[in-house]
Design an enzyme around this catalytic site. Structure first.
Site, PDB file in Angstrom:
ATOM      1  N   PHE A   1       0.469  -1.562  -0.384  1.00 32.47           N
ATOM      2  CA  PHE A   1      -0.174   0.220  -0.029  1.00 32.47           C
ATOM      3  C   PHE A   1       1.018   1.328   0.001  1.00 32.47           C
ATOM      4  CE2 PHE A   1       0.046   2.025   4.056  1.00 32.47           C
ATOM      5  CZ  PHE A   1       0.798   1.233   4.954  1.00 32.47           C
ATOM      6  N   LYS A   2       2.391   0.709   0.154  1.00 34.38           N
ATOM      7  CA  LYS A   2       2.802   2.625   0.464  1.00 34.38           C
ATOM      8  C   LYS A   2       3.299   2.821  -0.783  1.00 34.38           C
ATOM      9  CE  LYS A   2       5.481   1.329   5.287  1.00 34.38           C
ATOM     10  NZ  LYS A   2       4.955   0.417   4.994  1.00 34.38           N
ATOM     11  N   ASP A   3       3.339   2.373  -1.739  1.00 31.84           N
ATOM     12  CA  ASP A   3       3.327   3.021  -3.455  1.00 31.84           C
ATOM     13  C   ASP A   3       2.346   3.446  -3.778  1.00 31.84           C
ATOM     14  OD1 ASP A   3       5.050   0.740  -4.453  1.00 31.84           O
ATOM     15  OD2 ASP A   3       3.778  -0.882  -5.082  1.00 31.84           O
TER      16      ASP A   3
END
Ligand SMILES: *Cc1c(COP(=O)(O)O)cnc(C)c1O
Length: 454
Positions: free
Chosen positions: A106-108
């Site tokens: 999710f850090k993308d």
């Protein structure tokens, strides 16, 4: 819209300054001066809006005039140009899969938005300098992003900033402590991305980065900035997938069944973003923070005592935080009121044995492969639903990373090898390039100072 420091000393700044500096000079976190409020009509329209337009409308008030509309539309479109499917695991629990981005985590989302904003601001200042013909070397420096990672942050930041002009990235990661796919994601980018393989722990990496930001010589030689989840340009766009989840939820269930949300939490940036979306008027249900043995917040909600502890290592290592940085922002959303907080937020904590057993059980019973962070969330979702059974409760969990990023734990739990997704197969043929580095600030500093001008 401006941003004030939760340290309450530093002056207010605009979005641009908050994004470039990361943290306020008084070490406080920046917080928006107002939380945008979407009307009922707007929310109704959001149900069917395409993702890119929705992303633009959500981010616009936060960015205000610091980025022109056309550029912000492009940035938002690029930030979310992959899928965010809501996938049923059991009758009551669905996974919002946040691992379909380029580095499978999710850090993308936050890293892509932040990198493009910093790229935009770097270009803007380069143009300004050309205009003013005031070409003084000290103001022409590129921005250097310094980041320590236990795995996921580094990959997302490397990928997000790859090829962004005017910005160089230096990533410090602990040797032998990130998984093979994570390491390839960190070390195979080249161009403006440099990976340092530190002979030490994640804490050592973090300590070096912290010292670097305080060091006068390094600050004189470089335009240093951080890319951690404290940065508003990484934190705020994480709201977007709560909107995307809700779109899918209402399409499936209609308006009347509340969507409770379980978030595997470490630094609490992700869950805090969801609580911002709710504060903006998005009709979300209750929030549940799923924690591993690092359970400061779980204990706080039970006892009203906030006791910072040294982080302990777990198999859900992206959540190994002894003092979750973003929790102060949650308290700010709640106007520092504990009774309000406990009405909206619950928390459960689980150990590694339970977590690993859950990966096995969910695989066997439902054919779904959880990663260790998602497994902690699944346990919390089950417990939350049990605690609220009389209400016919349903919940979603945020699946924050693809299981292939944690092969040791997951493959042992399910007794199978995990197939590497096609989107990252190419990494397997690439060669790791990393600079070995001793775990001391002195070594790092002389390396950095030698680099200047090369
Ligand atoms: C970073 C991370 C988390 C924790 O997110 P926070 O915003 O720090 O709470 C959870 N799961 C995975 C896989 C992560 O990479």
């Amino acid at each position: 819209m401006h941003y004030y420091s939760l340290g309450k000393i530093s002056p207010n700044v605009d979005f641009k300054t908050a994004a470039i500096t990361g943290q306020a000079p008084d070490k406080g976190l920046y917080f928006p001066s107002e939380i945008p409020k979407f009307s009922k009509e707007q929310i109704e329209r959001f149900k069917t809006l395409d993702k890119a337009t929705l992303a633009y409308e959500v981010m616009k008030p936060y960015v205000a005039a610091t980025i022109d509309d056309a550029s912000l539309k492009t940035i938002c479109g690029e930030t979310i140009n992959f899928d965010f499917p809501l996938v049923a695991i059991t009758e009551d629990i669905a996974a919002l899969e946040l691992f379909h981005g380029p580095t499978l985590a999710f850090k993308d989302v936050g890293a892509r938005f932040l990198s493009r904003c910093l790229g935009y601001f770097a270009k803007q200042s380069a143009n300004n300098k050309q205009d003013s013909a005031e070409k003084n070397n000290s103001t022409k420096k590129d921005t250097t992003v310094l980041v320590a990672t236990s795995g996921d942050t580094g990959g997302a930041v490397a990928n997000g900033f790859l090829g962004v002009e005017g910005v160089n990235v230096i990533i410090l990661y602990p040797k032998g402590k990130v998984s093979p796919i994570q390491e390839l994601q960190l070390t195979t980018c080249g161009q403006n991305i440099t990976a340092l393989e530190v002979e030490g722990s994640f804490d050592d990496c973090q300590a070096i980065v912290k010292d670097a930001f305080m060091d006068a010589d390094l600050n004189a030689a470089y335009n240093l900035t951080s890319a951690n989840s404290i940065n508003v340009a990484r934190w705020l766009p994480q709201q977007l997938y709560y909107f995307f989840a809700w779109q899918q939820w209402v399409e499936h269930y209609g308006d009347n069944i509340p969507m409770h949300i379980v978030v595997p939490s470490g630094n609490f940036g992700n869950i805090c973003a969801g609580m911002m979306a709710k504060a903006s008027g998005l009709p979300l249900g209750h929030f549940v923070a799923a924690c591993n043995a690092n359970n400061v917040v779980t204990r706080y909600l039970a006892t009203e005592k906030y006791e910072v502890k040294k982080a302990v290592s777990t198999i859900s290592n992206a959540m190994d935080m002894g003092n979750p940085g973003n929790f102060v922002r949650i308290m700010e959303i709640m106007h520092q009121d504990f009774p309000t907080l406990v009405k909206l937020l619950s928390s459960y904590s689980y150990d590694d044995i339970n977590t690993q057993a859950t990966i096995t059980r969910v695989y066997n019973d439902y054919g779904y492969t959880l990663d260790p962070h998602g497994a902690v969330a699944f346990l919390a979702a089950e417990e939350f639903i049990k605690d609220h059974e009389y209400e016919n409760t349903r919940a979603i969990i945020l699946e924050t990373a693809h299981p292939v990023k944690f092969p040791e734990v997951v493959e042992e739990a399910i007794g199978q090898t995990i197939e590497v997704p096609a989107s990252v197969q190419f990494l397997l043929n690439k060669e790791k390039v990393a600079i070995p580095m001793g775990a001391s600030f002195g070594v790092f500093k002389s390396w950095m100072l030698n680099k200047v001008g090369t």
